[in-house]
Design a protein around this motif. Structure first.
Motif, mmCIF file in Angstrom:
data_model
loop_
_atom_site.group_PDB
_atom_site.id
_atom_site.type_symbol
_atom_site.label_atom_id
_atom_site.label_comp_id
_atom_site.label_asym_id
_atom_site.label_seq_id
_atom_site.Cartn_x
_atom_site.Cartn_y
_atom_site.Cartn_z
ATOM 1 N N ALA A 16 0.843 -1.204 0.000
ATOM 2 C CA ALA A 16 0.000 0.000 0.000
ATOM 3 C C ALA A 16 0.875 1.250 0.000
ATOM 4 C CB ALA A 16 -0.938 -0.008 1.202
ATOM 5 N N GLU A 17 1.942 1.231 0.805
ATOM 6 C CA GLU A 17 2.868 2.365 0.818
ATOM 7 C C GLU A 17 3.528 2.529 -0.554
ATOM 8 O OE1 GLU A 17 5.688 2.214 4.029
ATOM 9 O OE2 GLU A 17 4.103 1.944 5.525
ATOM 10 N N ILE A 66 0.281 16.249 -2.170
ATOM 11 C CA ILE A 66 0.170 14.790 -2.046
ATOM 12 C C ILE A 66 -1.271 14.291 -2.090
ATOM 13 C CG2 ILE A 66 2.369 14.568 -0.842
ATOM 14 C CD1 ILE A 66 0.769 14.189 1.776
ATOM 15 N N SER A 67 -2.226 15.177 -2.015
ATOM 16 C CA SER A 67 -3.636 14.793 -2.100
ATOM 17 C C SER A 67 -3.983 14.602 -3.571
ATOM 18 C CB SER A 67 -4.508 15.890 -1.474
ATOM 19 O OG SER A 67 -5.868 15.613 -1.672
ATOM 20 N N ARG A 68 -4.100 13.365 -3.984
ATOM 21 C CA ARG A 68 -4.320 13.035 -5.397
ATOM 22 C C ARG A 68 -5.659 12.357 -5.598
ATOM 23 N NH1 ARG A 68 0.939 12.492 -7.743
ATOM 24 N NH2 ARG A 68 1.983 14.302 -6.887
ATOM 25 N N GLN A 124 -16.503 10.463 -6.434
ATOM 26 C CA GLN A 124 -15.499 11.160 -7.241
ATOM 27 C C GLN A 124 -14.601 12.071 -6.402
ATOM 28 O OE1 GLN A 124 -18.796 11.533 -7.670
ATOM 29 N NE2 GLN A 124 -19.366 13.655 -7.956
ATOM 30 N N THR A 125 -14.901 12.251 -5.128
ATOM 31 C CA THR A 125 -14.081 13.121 -4.286
ATOM 32 C C THR A 125 -12.999 12.361 -3.530
ATOM 33 O OG1 THR A 125 -15.544 12.965 -2.370
ATOM 34 C CG2 THR A 125 -15.994 14.732 -3.939
ATOM 35 N N TRP A 126 -12.902 11.053 -3.690
ATOM 36 C CA TRP A 126 -11.883 10.308 -2.952
ATOM 37 C C TRP A 126 -10.502 10.704 -3.420
ATOM 38 C CZ3 TRP A 126 -13.092 8.320 1.393
ATOM 39 C CH2 TRP A 126 -14.379 7.836 1.601
ATOM 40 N N ARG A 127 -9.632 10.935 -2.439
ATOM 41 C CA ARG A 127 -8.274 11.355 -2.734
ATOM 42 C C ARG A 127 -7.302 10.540 -1.886
ATOM 43 N NH1 ARG A 127 -8.662 15.762 -5.821
ATOM 44 N NH2 ARG A 127 -6.552 16.532 -5.540
ATOM 45 N N LEU A 128 -6.110 10.371 -2.411
ATOM 46 C CA LEU A 128 -5.042 9.721 -1.662
ATOM 47 C C LEU A 128 -4.541 10.696 -0.610
ATOM 48 C CD1 LEU A 128 -2.916 7.454 -1.269
ATOM 49 C CD2 LEU A 128 -1.519 8.658 -2.965
ATOM 50 N N VAL A 129 -4.497 10.247 0.638
ATOM 51 C CA VAL A 129 -3.941 11.062 1.721
ATOM 52 C C VAL A 129 -2.809 10.288 2.395
ATOM 53 C CG1 VAL A 129 -6.082 12.347 2.098
ATOM 54 C CG2 VAL A 129 -5.651 10.285 3.430
ATOM 55 N N HIS A 130 -1.951 11.005 3.069
ATOM 56 C CA HIS A 130 -0.805 10.402 3.747
ATOM 57 C C HIS A 130 -1.255 9.478 4.867
ATOM 58 C CE1 HIS A 130 2.632 10.175 6.510
ATOM 59 N NE2 HIS A 130 3.385 10.285 5.418
ATOM 60 N N GLY A 131 -2.171 9.949 5.708
ATOM 61 C CA GLY A 131 -2.726 9.123 6.770
ATOM 62 C C GLY A 131 -1.966 9.137 8.091
ATOM 63 N N ASP A 132 -0.740 9.667 8.091
ATOM 64 C CA ASP A 132 0.025 9.792 9.339
ATOM 65 C C ASP A 132 0.875 11.062 9.241
ATOM 66 O OD1 ASP A 132 0.824 9.108 11.894
ATOM 67 O OD2 ASP A 132 2.411 7.757 11.224
ATOM 68 N N PHE A 133 0.239 12.136 8.804
ATOM 69 C CA PHE A 133 0.928 13.382 8.504
ATOM 70 C C PHE A 133 1.257 14.135 9.787
ATOM 71 C CE2 PHE A 133 1.515 17.719 7.113
ATOM 72 C CZ PHE A 133 2.134 17.589 5.894
ATOM 73 N N PRO A 151 4.116 6.784 5.217
ATOM 74 C CA PRO A 151 2.669 7.009 5.161
ATOM 75 C C PRO A 151 1.868 5.817 5.685
ATOM 76 C CG PRO A 151 3.438 6.318 3.017
ATOM 77 C CD PRO A 151 4.668 6.441 3.906
ATOM 78 N N SER A 152 0.632 6.099 6.025
ATOM 79 C CA SER A 152 -0.413 5.088 6.214
ATOM 80 C C SER A 152 -1.465 5.457 5.179
ATOM 81 C CB SER A 152 -1.017 5.160 7.621
ATOM 82 O OG SER A 152 -0.091 4.770 8.575
ATOM 83 N N PRO A 153 -1.160 5.210 3.901
ATOM 84 C CA PRO A 153 -1.987 5.756 2.824
ATOM 85 C C PRO A 153 -3.433 5.297 2.917
ATOM 86 C CG PRO A 153 -0.511 4.073 1.968
ATOM 87 C CD PRO A 153 -0.134 4.301 3.397
ATOM 88 N N ALA A 154 -4.314 6.213 2.562
ATOM 89 C CA ALA A 154 -5.743 5.919 2.596
ATOM 90 C C ALA A 154 -6.464 6.840 1.623
ATOM 91 C CB ALA A 154 -6.283 6.107 4.008
ATOM 92 N N LEU A 155 -7.718 6.497 1.366
ATOM 93 C CA LEU A 155 -8.583 7.360 0.568
ATOM 94 C C LEU A 155 -9.425 8.190 1.516
ATOM 95 C CD1 LEU A 155 -9.872 4.893 -2.158
ATOM 96 C CD2 LEU A 155 -7.988 6.522 -2.314
ATOM 97 N N GLY A 156 -9.345 9.487 1.392
ATOM 98 C CA GLY A 156 -10.091 10.367 2.278
ATOM 99 C C GLY A 156 -9.958 11.802 1.848
ATOM 100 N N SER A 157 -9.896 12.684 2.820
ATOM 101 C CA SER A 157 -9.804 14.119 2.585
ATOM 102 C C SER A 157 -8.484 14.632 3.130
ATOM 103 C CB SER A 157 -10.964 14.826 3.299
ATOM 104 O OG SER A 157 -10.736 16.209 3.366
ATOM 105 N N LYS A 158 -7.917 15.631 2.435
ATOM 106 C CA LYS A 158 -6.676 16.224 2.932
ATOM 107 C C LYS A 158 -6.878 16.863 4.303
ATOM 108 C CE LYS A 158 -7.276 20.345 0.110
ATOM 109 N NZ LYS A 158 -6.731 21.061 -1.037
#
Length: 185
Positions: A16-17, A66-68, A124-133, A151-158
């Motif tokens: 995932a990372e 990084i929010s993609r 359609q608003t899902w974005r890649l976030v770091h998750g442990d920023f 990171p602890s990458p996840a789909l969410g909001s910045k």
């Protein structure tokens, strides 16, 4: 659907990372050079300042970099979970280690609020976030730009990443939130 898989069916954390580093492709993060199911080989950043004291503007810029946007089907096949799943993992750890003065209800309220602000909205608003920023997971490159690590990458909001940065220093949390909000509009 593939994005509603049981966590036991998910790929390894390293995979995932690796997927997150591939999606970032060196923008706001080191480039991924090689990986397997156990380890990542990342671009060497030297000399790098570890845990830099970042301004709110720098945080807003990096979090935005990084929010993609990510297709949820592709993210699921890469092992990137929804932030909701990450929140439940954090809740479980916090509940298992909580001080007797902190109620389970308070923790449940916190996860509910976090879930609300992280954005279970239209797909359609899902974005890649770091998750442990937090600052310990940020490097300042020699050119003055920043790169996230661990990171602890996840789909969410910045906003989730911003909130993690803000609470990293509880004594200034509200000021940090207000300052970043100004830069994120």
């Amino acid at each position: 659907p593939p994005w509603l898989r049981h966590p036991a069916d998910m790929v390894s954390t390293a995979e995932a990372e690796a997927a997150a580093f591939k999606l970032w492709d060196g923008v706001g993060a080191p480039r991924l050079l090689e990986h397997d199911t156990q380890a990542l080989l990342l671009e060497y950043i030297t000399p790098a300042e570890h845990s830099p004291n970042m301004s709110a503007e720098e945080v807003a810029t990096l979090v935005t970099q990084i929010s993609r946007p990510v297709d949820i089907n592709a993210a699921a096949s890469l092992g990137i979970p929804f932030i909701y799943d990450e929140l439940w993992k954090r809740y479980s750890r916090a509940n298992a280690n909580r001080h007797k003065e902190i109620s389970s209800t308070l923790l449940m309220s916190a996860i509910s609020l976090a879930n609300y602000i992280t954005g279970f909205r239209a797909l359609q608003t899902w974005r890649l976030v770091h998750g442990d920023f937090k600052e310990k997971n940020v490097l300042r490159r020699p050119d003055g730009t920043f790169a996230v690590i661990d990171p602890s990458p996840a789909l969410g909001s910045k906003l989730y990443d911003v909130a993690l940065w803000a609470i990293d220093k509880p004594e200034t949390m509200l000021d940090r939130c207000a300052e970043v909000a100004d830069h994120l509009k």
